[in-house]
Scaffold this motif. Structure first.
Motif, PDB file in Angstrom:
ATOM      1  N   VAL A  37     -20.671  10.412 -12.181  1.00 22.22           N
ATOM      2  CA  VAL A  37     -20.606  11.412 -11.128  1.00 22.22           C
ATOM      3  C   VAL A  37     -20.135  10.650  -9.887  1.00 22.22           C
ATOM      4  CG1 VAL A  37     -21.882  13.113  -9.756  1.00 22.22           C
ATOM      5  CG2 VAL A  37     -22.551  12.676 -12.144  1.00 22.22           C
ATOM      6  N   VAL A  38     -18.847  10.814  -9.556  1.00 25.39           N
ATOM      7  CA  VAL A  38     -18.246  10.049  -8.467  1.00 25.39           C
ATOM      8  C   VAL A  38     -17.900  10.988  -7.312  1.00 25.39           C
ATOM      9  CG1 VAL A  38     -16.399   8.449  -7.806  1.00 25.39           C
ATOM     10  CG2 VAL A  38     -17.249   8.463 -10.170  1.00 25.39           C
ATOM     11  N   PRO A  39     -18.603  10.847  -6.170  1.00 28.56           N
ATOM     12  CA  PRO A  39     -18.241  11.660  -5.010  1.00 28.56           C
ATOM     13  C   PRO A  39     -16.898  11.213  -4.448  1.00 28.56           C
ATOM     14  CG  PRO A  39     -19.965  10.096  -4.426  1.00 28.56           C
ATOM     15  CD  PRO A  39     -19.712   9.944  -5.896  1.00 28.56           C
ATOM     16  N   ARG A  40     -16.097  12.170  -3.989  1.00 27.09           N
ATOM     17  CA  ARG A  40     -14.768  11.869  -3.449  1.00 27.09           C
ATOM     18  C   ARG A  40     -14.600  12.510  -2.076  1.00 27.09           C
ATOM     19  NH1 ARG A  40     -10.892  10.128  -7.004  1.00 27.09           N
ATOM     20  NH2 ARG A  40      -9.986   9.495  -5.008  1.00 27.09           N
ATOM     21  N   TRP A  41     -13.871  11.835  -1.235  1.00 24.98           N
ATOM     22  CA  TRP A  41     -13.538  12.323   0.102  1.00 24.98           C
ATOM     23  C   TRP A  41     -12.033  12.232   0.283  1.00 24.98           C
ATOM     24  CZ3 TRP A  41     -17.664   9.323  -1.119  1.00 24.98           C
ATOM     25  CH2 TRP A  41     -18.928   9.811  -0.766  1.00 24.98           C
ATOM     26  N   GLY A  42     -11.468  13.140   1.066  1.00 27.40           N
ATOM     27  CA  GLY A  42     -10.051  13.058   1.392  1.00 27.40           C
ATOM     28  C   GLY A  42      -9.752  11.714   2.035  1.00 27.40           C
ATOM     29  N   GLY A  43      -8.758  11.026   1.524  1.00 31.49           N
ATOM     30  CA  GLY A  43      -8.375   9.736   2.090  1.00 31.49           C
ATOM     31  C   GLY A  43      -9.206   8.571   1.606  1.00 31.49           C
ATOM     32  N   ASP A  44     -10.101   8.770   0.615  1.00 34.96           N
ATOM     33  CA  ASP A  44     -10.938   7.640   0.163  1.00 34.96           C
ATOM     34  C   ASP A  44     -10.145   6.635  -0.667  1.00 34.96           C
ATOM     35  OD1 ASP A  44     -10.822   8.807  -2.394  1.00 34.96           O
ATOM     36  OD2 ASP A  44     -12.928   9.351  -2.431  1.00 34.96           O
ATOM     37  N   ALA A  45      -8.961   6.997  -1.117  1.00 37.08           N
ATOM     38  CA  ALA A  45      -8.100   6.045  -1.804  1.00 37.08           C
ATOM     39  C   ALA A  45      -7.006   5.620  -0.823  1.00 37.08           C
ATOM     40  CB  ALA A  45      -7.490   6.661  -3.053  1.00 37.08           C
ATOM     41  N   ASN A  46      -7.309   4.579  -0.037  1.00 39.58           N
ATOM     42  CA  ASN A  46      -6.350   4.090   0.945  1.00 39.58           C
ATOM     43  C   ASN A  46      -5.671   2.837   0.423  1.00 39.58           C
ATOM     44  OD1 ASN A  46      -8.222   2.017   1.264  1.00 39.58           O
ATOM     45  ND2 ASN A  46      -9.185   2.991   3.020  1.00 39.58           N
ATOM     46  N   PHE A  47      -5.131   2.030   1.303  1.00 41.49           N
ATOM     47  CA  PHE A  47      -4.387   0.848   0.874  1.00 41.49           C
ATOM     48  C   PHE A  47      -5.248  -0.176   0.150  1.00 41.49           C
ATOM     49  CE2 PHE A  47      -6.280  -0.831   4.644  1.00 41.49           C
ATOM     50  CZ  PHE A  47      -6.372  -2.205   4.429  1.00 41.49           C
ATOM     51  N   ARG A  73      -6.393  -3.903  -4.383  1.00 42.37           N
ATOM     52  CA  ARG A  73      -7.261  -3.853  -5.563  1.00 42.37           C
ATOM     53  C   ARG A  73      -8.696  -4.200  -5.182  1.00 42.37           C
ATOM     54  NH1 ARG A  73      -4.163  -2.970  -9.873  1.00 42.37           N
ATOM     55  NH2 ARG A  73      -5.716  -3.577 -11.386  1.00 42.37           N
ATOM     56  N   THR A  74      -9.101  -3.701  -4.009  1.00 41.58           N
ATOM     57  CA  THR A  74     -10.433  -3.946  -3.463  1.00 41.58           C
ATOM     58  C   THR A  74     -10.957  -2.630  -2.928  1.00 41.58           C
ATOM     59  OG1 THR A  74      -9.823  -6.178  -2.805  1.00 41.58           O
ATOM     60  CG2 THR A  74     -11.698  -5.224  -1.684  1.00 41.58           C
ATOM     61  N   LYS A  75     -12.249  -2.386  -3.088  1.00 39.65           N
ATOM     62  CA  LYS A  75     -12.859  -1.171  -2.564  1.00 39.65           C
ATOM     63  C   LYS A  75     -13.900  -1.545  -1.530  1.00 39.65           C
ATOM     64  CE  LYS A  75     -13.706   3.255  -2.570  1.00 39.65           C
ATOM     65  NZ  LYS A  75     -12.730   4.269  -2.319  1.00 39.65           N
ATOM     66  N   ALA A  76     -13.741  -1.056  -0.316  1.00 41.53           N
ATOM     67  CA  ALA A  76     -14.723  -1.298   0.733  1.00 41.53           C
ATOM     68  C   ALA A  76     -15.747  -0.169   0.690  1.00 41.53           C
ATOM     69  CB  ALA A  76     -14.038  -1.332   2.094  1.00 41.53           C
ATOM     70  N   LEU A  77     -17.020  -0.515   0.545  1.00 41.50           N
ATOM     71  CA  LEU A  77     -18.083   0.483   0.515  1.00 41.50           C
ATOM     72  C   LEU A  77     -18.904   0.342   1.790  1.00 41.50           C
ATOM     73  CD1 LEU A  77     -19.105   0.094  -3.210  1.00 41.50           C
ATOM     74  CD2 LEU A  77     -17.741   1.892  -2.189  1.00 41.50           C
ATOM     75  N   PRO A  78     -19.102   1.443   2.519  1.00 39.43           N
ATOM     76  CA  PRO A  78     -19.747   1.353   3.822  1.00 39.43           C
ATOM     77  C   PRO A  78     -21.270   1.318   3.793  1.00 39.43           C
ATOM     78  CG  PRO A  78     -19.083   3.602   3.412  1.00 39.43           C
ATOM     79  CD  PRO A  78     -18.601   2.779   2.241  1.00 39.43           C
ATOM     80  N   GLU A  79     -21.861   1.261   2.617  1.00 43.57           N
ATOM     81  CA  GLU A  79     -23.315   1.304   2.532  1.00 43.57           C
ATOM     82  C   GLU A  79     -23.797   0.437   1.379  1.00 43.57           C
ATOM     83  OE1 GLU A  79     -26.199   4.943   3.267  1.00 43.57           O
ATOM     84  OE2 GLU A  79     -25.217   5.153   1.326  1.00 43.57           O
ATOM     85  N   LEU A  80     -24.900  -0.279   1.581  1.00 44.28           N
ATOM     86  CA  LEU A  80     -25.489  -1.099   0.528  1.00 44.28           C
ATOM     87  C   LEU A  80     -26.107  -0.209  -0.551  1.00 44.28           C
ATOM     88  CD1 LEU A  80     -27.256  -3.792   2.730  1.00 44.28           C
ATOM     89  CD2 LEU A  80     -25.136  -4.050   1.433  1.00 44.28           C
TER      90      LEU A  80
END
Length: 188
Positions: A145-155, A161-168
């Motif tokens: 179950v993956v939540p998605r937001w507009g623009g969550d797939a950026n550069f 090939r890295t994903k920045a996550l804003p929360e621990l």
């Protein structure tokens, strides 16, 4: 020296103008840590082991009678959950009627809780059946179950090939557990 600057002779390769975000914690996933060596149930399977641990330690968000919800240790997005039967079973057709119903119900609840906690714009739901279909742990069925937001797939994921996550993960776990509805007493 800033990130991405190169000093002649100090680092191999030619500068290409990209900043690098180093995510060495991903190497444990790439190296296969916590993946079962074979199809057997028990402590070798992280999805069999998780329900035997403390919920905070295992990142278990909710427990049902035959299935449970856990945060993905290597999430695509903040709040990336997995819904799993307790029973070690690989294929969706092998689930019992009770397991199928509870996995579906917990998935619906996960979406409701994530909407309340994180206000995603949409979701990706899915089960990868078999390693050729992308299952990292094919021996124990799990629904993403993956939540998605507009623009969550950026550069970052596309180019870097890295994903920045804003929360621990621990903070995400605490917020989801606090928002999860109390279990309904069994009828009967």
């Amino acid at each position: 020296m800033s990130v991405g600057d190169e000093v002649a002779g100090e680092h191999p390769g030619e500068p290409d103008g990209f900043e690098r975000l180093w995510t060495p914690h991903r190497m444990v996933y790439i190296g296969g840590q916590d993946k079962p060596a074979d199809a057997s149930a028990g402590d070798a399977c992280p999805f069999c082991r998780a329900p035997t641990l403390d919920d905070v330690e295992a990142l278990v968000v909710a427990r049902g009678a035959v299935a449970y919800v856990v945060l993905n240790l290597y999430p695509y997005n903040p709040g990336h959950l997995m819904v799993l039967p307790y029973r070690h079973v690989a294929g969706y057709p092998e689930l019992t009627a009770q397991e199928t119903t509870e996995v579906a119900t917990l998935t619906q609840t996960a979406m409701r809780v994530l909407r309340k906690v994180s206000a995603p714009h949409g979701f990706n739901l899915g089960m990868n059946q078999g390693t050729v279909a992308g299952a990292g742990i094919a021996a124990h069925l799990h629904q993403h179950v993956v939540p998605r937001w507009g623009g969550d797939a950026n550069f970052l994921p596309i180019v870097g090939r890295t994903k920045a996550l804003p929360e621990l993960l621990g903070d995400t776990h605490a917020r989801l557990v606090a928002a999860w509805p109390s279990p309904t007493p069994a009828r009967g």
